[in-house]
Design a protein around this motif. Structure first.
Motif, PDB file in Angstrom:
ATOM      1  N   LYS A 158      18.410  -1.820   3.318  1.00 46.34           N
ATOM      2  CA  LYS A 158      19.107  -0.698   2.281  1.00 46.34           C
ATOM      3  C   LYS A 158      19.496  -1.332   0.808  1.00 46.34           C
ATOM      4  CE  LYS A 158      20.833   2.324   5.851  1.00 46.34           C
ATOM      5  NZ  LYS A 158      22.061   2.942   6.460  1.00 46.34           N
ATOM      6  N   THR A 159      19.909  -2.570   0.940  1.00 46.02           N
ATOM      7  CA  THR A 159      20.520  -3.239  -0.403  1.00 46.02           C
ATOM      8  C   THR A 159      19.534  -3.622  -1.336  1.00 46.02           C
ATOM      9  OG1 THR A 159      20.508  -5.160   0.870  1.00 46.02           O
ATOM     10  CG2 THR A 159      22.609  -4.134   0.842  1.00 46.02           C
ATOM     11  N   ASN A 160      18.148  -3.765  -0.593  1.00 49.01           N
ATOM     12  CA  ASN A 160      17.064  -4.207  -1.489  1.00 49.01           C
ATOM     13  C   ASN A 160      15.996  -2.983  -1.996  1.00 49.01           C
ATOM     14  OD1 ASN A 160      17.552  -7.006  -1.444  1.00 49.01           O
ATOM     15  ND2 ASN A 160      16.784  -7.200   0.420  1.00 49.01           N
ATOM     16  N   LYS A 161      16.324  -2.037  -1.235  1.00 51.81           N
ATOM     17  CA  LYS A 161      15.557  -0.770  -1.539  1.00 51.81           C
ATOM     18  C   LYS A 161      15.497  -0.267  -2.879  1.00 51.81           C
ATOM     19  CE  LYS A 161      15.026   4.221   0.145  1.00 51.81           C
ATOM     20  NZ  LYS A 161      15.712   5.112   0.965  1.00 51.81           N
ATOM     21  N   LYS A 162      16.872  -0.250  -3.333  1.00 50.51           N
ATOM     22  CA  LYS A 162      16.686   0.238  -4.981  1.00 50.51           C
ATOM     23  C   LYS A 162      15.911  -0.604  -5.776  1.00 50.51           C
ATOM     24  CE  LYS A 162      20.452   1.766  -8.389  1.00 50.51           C
ATOM     25  NZ  LYS A 162      21.698   1.868  -8.556  1.00 50.51           N
ATOM     26  N   ALA A 163      16.283  -1.920  -5.701  1.00 48.53           N
ATOM     27  CA  ALA A 163      15.733  -2.896  -6.482  1.00 48.53           C
ATOM     28  C   ALA A 163      14.002  -2.960  -6.473  1.00 48.53           C
ATOM     29  CB  ALA A 163      16.100  -4.378  -6.116  1.00 48.53           C
ATOM     30  N   PHE A 164      13.647  -2.496  -5.122  1.00 51.38           N
ATOM     31  CA  PHE A 164      12.355  -2.576  -4.880  1.00 51.38           C
ATOM     32  C   PHE A 164      11.630  -1.528  -5.801  1.00 51.38           C
ATOM     33  CE2 PHE A 164       8.826  -0.683  -2.448  1.00 51.38           C
ATOM     34  CZ  PHE A 164       7.933  -1.562  -2.492  1.00 51.38           C
ATOM     35  N   LEU A 165      12.185  -0.143  -5.497  1.00 44.39           N
ATOM     36  CA  LEU A 165      11.708   0.956  -6.208  1.00 44.39           C
ATOM     37  C   LEU A 165      11.722   0.937  -7.599  1.00 44.39           C
ATOM     38  CD1 LEU A 165      13.245   3.616  -3.870  1.00 44.39           C
ATOM     39  CD2 LEU A 165      10.769   3.023  -3.996  1.00 44.39           C
ATOM     40  N   SER A 166      12.948   0.235  -8.013  1.00 43.72           N
ATOM     41  CA  SER A 166      12.769   0.204  -9.553  1.00 43.72           C
ATOM     42  C   SER A 166      11.655  -0.584 -10.202  1.00 43.72           C
ATOM     43  CB  SER A 166      14.143  -0.443 -10.004  1.00 43.72           C
ATOM     44  OG  SER A 166      14.120  -1.864  -9.663  1.00 43.72           O
ATOM     45  N   GLU A 190      -2.058  -2.841   6.853  1.00 43.55           N
ATOM     46  CA  GLU A 190      -1.607  -1.974   7.650  1.00 43.55           C
ATOM     47  C   GLU A 190      -0.229  -2.505   8.392  1.00 43.55           C
ATOM     48  OE1 GLU A 190      -2.321   1.120   7.312  1.00 43.55           O
ATOM     49  OE2 GLU A 190      -3.947   0.722   6.144  1.00 43.55           O
ATOM     50  N   THR A 191       0.175  -3.639   7.979  1.00 42.60           N
ATOM     51  CA  THR A 191       1.488  -4.022   8.602  1.00 42.60           C
ATOM     52  C   THR A 191       2.705  -3.376   8.073  1.00 42.60           C
ATOM     53  OG1 THR A 191       0.667  -6.498   9.039  1.00 42.60           O
ATOM     54  CG2 THR A 191       3.000  -6.240   8.980  1.00 42.60           C
ATOM     55  N   ARG A 192       3.769  -3.102   8.781  1.00 42.54           N
ATOM     56  CA  ARG A 192       4.844  -2.415   8.317  1.00 42.54           C
ATOM     57  C   ARG A 192       6.025  -3.377   8.332  1.00 42.54           C
ATOM     58  NH1 ARG A 192       7.076   1.156  11.748  1.00 42.54           N
ATOM     59  NH2 ARG A 192       7.758   2.860  10.255  1.00 42.54           N
ATOM     60  N   VAL A 193       6.561  -3.447   7.249  1.00 44.49           N
ATOM     61  CA  VAL A 193       7.575  -4.721   6.922  1.00 44.49           C
ATOM     62  C   VAL A 193       8.826  -3.938   6.650  1.00 44.49           C
ATOM     63  CG1 VAL A 193       8.374  -6.706   5.679  1.00 44.49           C
ATOM     64  CG2 VAL A 193       5.710  -6.372   6.312  1.00 44.49           C
ATOM     65  N   PRO A 194      10.019  -4.141   7.281  1.00 42.34           N
ATOM     66  CA  PRO A 194      11.336  -3.767   6.835  1.00 42.34           C
ATOM     67  C   PRO A 194      11.832  -4.155   5.690  1.00 42.34           C
ATOM     68  CG  PRO A 194      11.616  -5.422   8.638  1.00 42.34           C
ATOM     69  CD  PRO A 194      10.174  -5.375   8.407  1.00 42.34           C
ATOM     70  N   ILE A 195      12.455  -2.957   5.061  1.00 40.64           N
ATOM     71  CA  ILE A 195      12.949  -3.261   3.635  1.00 40.64           C
ATOM     72  C   ILE A 195      14.831  -2.915   4.046  1.00 40.64           C
ATOM     73  CG2 ILE A 195      12.481  -1.208   3.030  1.00 40.64           C
ATOM     74  CD1 ILE A 195      12.419  -2.302   0.021  1.00 40.64           C
ATOM     75  N   ARG A 249       0.935  -1.253  -0.011  1.00 38.39           N
ATOM     76  CA  ARG A 249       0.000  -0.108  -0.089  1.00 38.39           C
ATOM     77  C   ARG A 249       0.710   1.178  -0.251  1.00 38.39           C
ATOM     78  NH1 ARG A 249      -5.095   0.697   2.158  1.00 38.39           N
ATOM     79  NH2 ARG A 249      -5.621  -1.517   1.319  1.00 38.39           N
ATOM     80  N   HIS A 250       2.126   1.156   0.736  1.00 40.66           N
ATOM     81  CA  HIS A 250       2.723   2.330   0.708  1.00 40.66           C
ATOM     82  C   HIS A 250       4.462   1.927   0.910  1.00 40.66           C
ATOM     83  CE1 HIS A 250      -0.857   4.820   1.905  1.00 40.66           C
ATOM     84  NE2 HIS A 250      -1.085   4.010   2.942  1.00 40.66           N
ATOM     85  N   PHE A 251       5.018   2.956   0.934  1.00 38.71           N
ATOM     86  CA  PHE A 251       6.365   2.873   0.783  1.00 38.71           C
ATOM     87  C   PHE A 251       6.788   4.073   1.920  1.00 38.71           C
ATOM     88  CE2 PHE A 251      10.722   4.294  -0.182  1.00 38.71           C
ATOM     89  CZ  PHE A 251      11.477   3.346   0.286  1.00 38.71           C
ATOM     90  N   GLU A 252       7.612   3.825   3.066  1.00 40.91           N
ATOM     91  CA  GLU A 252       8.217   4.651   3.609  1.00 40.91           C
ATOM     92  C   GLU A 252       9.487   4.996   3.520  1.00 40.91           C
ATOM     93  OE1 GLU A 252       6.841   3.549   7.591  1.00 40.91           O
ATOM     94  OE2 GLU A 252       4.817   4.069   7.200  1.00 40.91           O
ATOM     95  N   ASN A 253       9.988   6.502   3.528  1.00 43.34           N
ATOM     96  CA  ASN A 253      11.364   6.573   3.141  1.00 43.34           C
ATOM     97  C   ASN A 253      12.307   6.015   4.453  1.00 43.34           C
ATOM     98  OD1 ASN A 253      10.818   7.896   0.686  1.00 43.34           O
ATOM     99  ND2 ASN A 253      10.679   9.917   1.834  1.00 43.34           N
ATOM    100  N   GLU A 254      12.033   5.716   5.604  1.00 48.44           N
ATOM    101  CA  GLU A 254      12.845   5.250   6.737  1.00 48.44           C
ATOM    102  C   GLU A 254      13.155   3.958   6.556  1.00 48.44           C
ATOM    103  OE1 GLU A 254       9.669   5.297  10.326  1.00 48.44           O
ATOM    104  OE2 GLU A 254       9.128   6.643   8.708  1.00 48.44           O
ATOM    105  N   GLY A 255      12.398   3.209   5.616  1.00 47.66           N
ATOM    106  CA  GLY A 255      12.896   1.866   5.383  1.00 47.66           C
ATOM    107  C   GLY A 255      11.863   0.740   5.749  1.00 47.66           C
ATOM    108  N   TYR A 256      10.412   1.139   5.341  1.00 49.40           N
ATOM    109  CA  TYR A 256       9.592   0.226   5.544  1.00 49.40           C
ATOM    110  C   TYR A 256       8.391   0.125   4.429  1.00 49.40           C
ATOM    111  CZ  TYR A 256      10.846  -0.199  10.366  1.00 49.40           C
ATOM    112  OH  TYR A 256      11.520  -0.465  11.674  1.00 49.40           O
ATOM    113  N   VAL A 257       7.876  -1.066   4.212  1.00 54.22           N
ATOM    114  CA  VAL A 257       6.672  -0.974   3.167  1.00 54.22           C
ATOM    115  C   VAL A 257       5.336  -1.374   4.060  1.00 54.22           C
ATOM    116  CG1 VAL A 257       8.041  -1.377   1.215  1.00 54.22           C
ATOM    117  CG2 VAL A 257       7.342  -3.364   2.762  1.00 54.22           C
ATOM    118  N   VAL A 258       4.375  -0.496   3.757  1.00 56.32           N
ATOM    119  CA  VAL A 258       3.228  -1.086   4.413  1.00 56.32           C
ATOM    120  C   VAL A 258       2.185  -1.644   3.543  1.00 56.32           C
ATOM    121  CG1 VAL A 258       1.163   0.093   5.556  1.00 56.32           C
ATOM    122  CG2 VAL A 258       3.455   1.358   5.407  1.00 56.32           C
TER     123      VAL A 258
END
Length: 246
Positions: free
Chosen positions: A235-243, A228-233, A215-224
């Motif tokens: 740093k190494t996977n953040k770029k691949a996720f956003l791409s 409404e569960t917040r799951v950590p992402i 539903r959401h991506f939070e800049n501090e390093g979580y996806v919602v």
């Protein structure tokens, strides 16, 4: 329990006959393949036959019980040491014996030791059977896009689109699905990673998410997720996720 086999080893014939008689009376379902006074003959029989339980004396001439085990190519059966020397008990457990009984063999002690061994054998058989079943089902159900989840109660078949995310937990995996249901499986996260469709993304070493449930991506390093569960992402996977969304 069917087709349980045993071999008895003791250098004294009276002990062998006594133990064999007790086993035949208490556990008629156990098929005794042989009773051996000579450890060398016992080794040949054990290597040749499919043995489930080995009743093994410790103090024997030429080869003692521990040495006999060390000469075997594999020890894939339950060992019950039968000994007159209680000081050997601790060493027996260190050698992974399921149990031990002291001579003269008491019926109650024998019942406890053998029942322990039978329970372990049963669990091993169930585990092997379940693994074969899971592998077969994975081959035949994968086209239906269902996730096969081994649990304590059996197997669950969950459509992958109902899975929100998977969470690794102390070698196990928690599968979070819609409607707030969580299923715990003995499979580790890596096993499930191989079974999931391309709609899933490993965002963290301990988390795999369903991309369609984000539903959401939070800049501090979580996806919602949708629930409404917040799951950590990481740093190494953040770029691949956003791409995937660019």
């Amino acid at each position: 329990m069917n087709n349980i086999t045993a071999i008895l080893v003791d250098d004294e014939i009276s002990n062998l006959k006594g133990l064999q008689k007790k086993l035949e009376n208490l556990f008629p379902e156990i098929h005794i393949l042989g009773a051996y006074q000579k450890p060398e003959e016992a080794i040949l029989a054990i290597e040749k036959e499919e043995v489930h339980i080995l009743f093994l004396d410790i103090q024997m001439p030429r080869i003692n019980g521990f040495e006999l085990l060390s000469k075997l190519n594999r020890v894939n059966f339950q060992v019950i040491f039968v000994t007159a020397y209680s000081e050997y008990a601790i060493d027996a457990f260190k050698k992974s014996a399921i149990d031990y009984v002291l001579k003269p063999v008491d019926n109650d002690d024998l019942l406890v030791a053998v029942n322990k061994a039978l329970e372990v054998i049963k669990l091993k058989k169930e585990s092997a059977s379940n693994l074969k079943l899971v592998n077969l089902l994975e081959e035949n159900i994968s086209t239906n896009n269902k996730l096969i989840i081994p649990t304590q109660k059996g197997l669950s078949f969950i459509p992958q689109e109902e899975v929100l995310h998977l969470e690794g937990y102390e070698g196990y995996t928690k599968i979070h699905i819609i409607n707030g249901i969580t299923i715990m499986s003995s499979y580790n996260l890596g096993k499930f990673e191989k079974l999931l469709s391309s709609k899933f993304f490993k965002c963290h070493k301990s988390h795999i998410i369903n991309i369609e449930k984000v539903r959401h991506f939070e800049n501090e390093g979580y996806v919602v997720l949708d629930n409404e569960t917040r799951v950590p992402i990481s740093k190494t996977n953040k770029k691949a996720f956003l791409s995937m969304f660019s």
